[in-house]
Design a protein around this motif. Structure first.
Motif: not given
Lengths: 305, 278
Positions: A29-35, B86-96
């Protein structure tokens, strides 16, 4: 010697635990939110802190200023422009929220009924919302450009004399609000329509069995069901209206005689017009505080639900 | 509502009412498009509301004598760039947000609210000074960075709601087969959310393409301006040239309409569920 060994073994355990953290997936989760976090730090957190500091200095866009204490805030509070901008921000927000809520609710109720071609109407009514701000302003401006523009021709039909919408202080305010309502109501409509569709139908059946009239069903079933989402929507819309730059700027540039200048336009004028970064930052910081108060209410509302 | 069986007459009355409303509401846009086929001289005579003797003179003027294509190109560059980031950052964060709980994730979720309400003017002042020293003023990079963050809350919430619809069992099966958690995200979840990611990308593109305020601050040179900022040049330089102005505005809105039609069925996902449910 022993100290070196100690640090080496410590580094070893640190690395081992980091590897374990990674392998178990706890790090994910930390790595996913990092960017996203990095981006927010750069674009929101950094400017917020520096902007707070700039508010206490007298710098310009070209050179850093000296610390001047509360001078900017004192100047702001005593200035007529600021008090007017605060007042206009409030008027702008209140009228827009009331206007676009009423319009949005009315249309949502219409669209929630059985109508041929409903999907088409739903999309067609969203257009004012998705059109770029500049395009909506250009199209509206044409309708009130001069004494022979559409609005004035309509006024002429009823025997009125032409109105100079953009050079009259009251009319400029009215038009900025009207265009903002036009640009905002589709969001209200869409959200309220979604809420209407999620109301349990059996509530209406029970009400009509009890002989409730249509109006009473609306009053005692629909409105209570919409209450919470309405408050959330009103708060969101207030925040967006206070933050709006495009509508007043593109229509009137804040004029005539600052009549349509809200806090954002004022901060923009101080910073990029007068090259006074201190005063501009102080103004935008006041805006932030006002919005923060609204957000606190908003978050509390959402927790309750 | 509670009266489930309206008569045909009732239904067509509603149809009529809604048709009139749609016409009135969209009148500014309709008039703008029609008037873009009139020269400024014809427009100033204003002999009738409906256009006559249609001409494409404004469009050829726009294409040959102005910076229109340059503005359009700049818009495409800025929008494409910010869409990808933004799609890349949002996909990662959305998954978290969709799959993990914990204090960090909750705090981040709250932070997105702050980002969404943040008065962008407060960010623009320090960033203008920073970008000036970095030489980023008039560079598409400046607006791309800003847009990415401005879109983040909305795009993340939308991504989360798409990931929520994908059953966790699929990932668990992959984990049993020896896939890492991130590997399961990349190989299982991401390919399944293709349509969702496409919708997010188009939304981001649409918002960037429409955006005026940020671009107006950072793109000051005429060769760097995006379309919304470029059009304001028409308002100033050619202040009475309504024909070109409306032709430029009409051409600007064409990509917006096309993109919007492609994603309108997803609009409730992001705009409504994102902004309202949080």
């Amino acid at each position: 010697m022993s100290a070196v060994d100690l640090s080496r073994s410590e580094a070893g355990t640190w690395r081992a635990s980091a590897r374990a953290w990674w392998r178990t997936g706890d790090a994910l989760p930390f790595l996913l939110l990092a960017p996203s976090v990095l981006l927010i730090l750069a674009v929101i957190a950094y400017p917020m802190l520096t902007g707070f500091w700039y508010g206490f200095t007298d710098g310009s866009l070209l050179k850093y200023g000296r610390f001047v204490g509360l001078d900017n805030y004192v100047e702001l509070i005593t200035s007529r422009d600021f008090r007017h901008a605060l007042w206009f921000s409030l008027v702008f927000a209140v009228f827009n929220v009331v206007g676009c809520y009423a319009l949005g609710l009315g249309l949502a109720l219409l669209l929630n009924q059985d109508v041929p071609g409903r999907p088409f109407f739903r999309v067609a009514l969203l257009l004012p919302w998705i059109v770029p701000s500049i395009v909506s302003i250009v199209s509206w401006r044409w309708m009130m450009a001069d004494e022979r523009a559409l609005f004035n021709q309509v006024i002429g039909l009823f025997g009125g004399s032409p109105v100079y919408f953009l050079s009259d202080q009251t009319w400029a305010v009215v038009m900025v609000i009207a265009i903002k309502i036009w640009r905002s109501f589709p969001f209200m409509m869409l959200s309220l329509l979604a809420a209407l569709q999620s109301i349990d139908r059996s509530l209406y059946e029970a009400a009509s069995l009890d002989g409730a009239s249509r109006w009473n069903q609306f009053r005692f079933v629909t409105m209570p069901q919409l209450r919470n989402i309405s408050i959330v929507l009103a708060l969101l819309m207030t925040i967006w209206t206070v933050n709006d730059f495009d509508t007043p700027w593109l229509l009137t540039q804040g004029g005539p005689a600052n009549a349509t200048e809200n806090l954002v336009l004022l901060a923009y004028r101080y910073t990029f017009g007068r090259n006074d970064v201190g005063l501009g930052s102080a103004t935008s910081f006041v805006t932030l505080i006002i919005l923060m108060i609204l957000v606190v209410f908003l978050l509390r509302r959402q927790k309750e639900r | 509502m509670a009266y489930p069986n309206p008569t045909p007459a009732q239904r067509w009355t509603r149809f009529g009412i809604l048709s009139v409303i749609v016409l009135v509401v969209n009148l500014p846009i309709i008039l703008m498009v029609m008037n873009s086929f009139q020269t400024t001289d014809q427009l100033m005579q204003r002999s009738s509301l409906l256009p006559h003797d249609l001409t494409t003179a404004n469009y050829s003027y726009l294409s040959e004598r102005t910076n229109f294509w340059r503005y359009l190109w700049n818009s495409v560059v800025a929008s494409t760039g910010s869409t990808i980031t933004s799609a890349a950052a949002a996909a990662l964060a959305g998954y978290a947000l969709s799959r993990f709980r914990g204090r960090f994730v909750t705090t981040y979720s709250r932070t997105l609210f702050i980002v969404q309400m943040f008065p962008i003017i407060l960010a623009l002042i320090p960033l203008f000074i920073l970008f000036r020293t970095l030489g980023l003023i008039n560079s598409p990079l400046s607006v791309i960075i800003l847009y990415t963050v401005v879109h983040l809350p909305f795009a993340t919430w939308m991504a989360r709601s798409f990931f929520d619809t994908i059953p966790r069992e699929l990932e668990e099966a992959a984990l049993v087969d020896g896939c890492s958690r991130f590997g399961a995200f990349l190989r299982i979840v991401l390919p399944l959310s293709g349509p969702g990611l496409a919708a997010i990308a188009i939304f981001s593109f649409l918002f960037s393409y429409n955006e005026f305020f940020v671009a107006n601050v950072f793109l000051r040179d005429e060769n760097a301006m995006t379309l919304p900022v470029g059009i304001t040049m028409f308002m100033q330089q050619y202040s009475t040239d309504w024909g070109s102005l409306m032709a430029a505005a009409t051409l600007t809105v064409v990509p917006t309409f096309i993109l919007f039609l492609g994603i309108q069925k997803y609009i409730t996902y992001g705009a409504v569920s994102g902004g309202v449910k949080g």
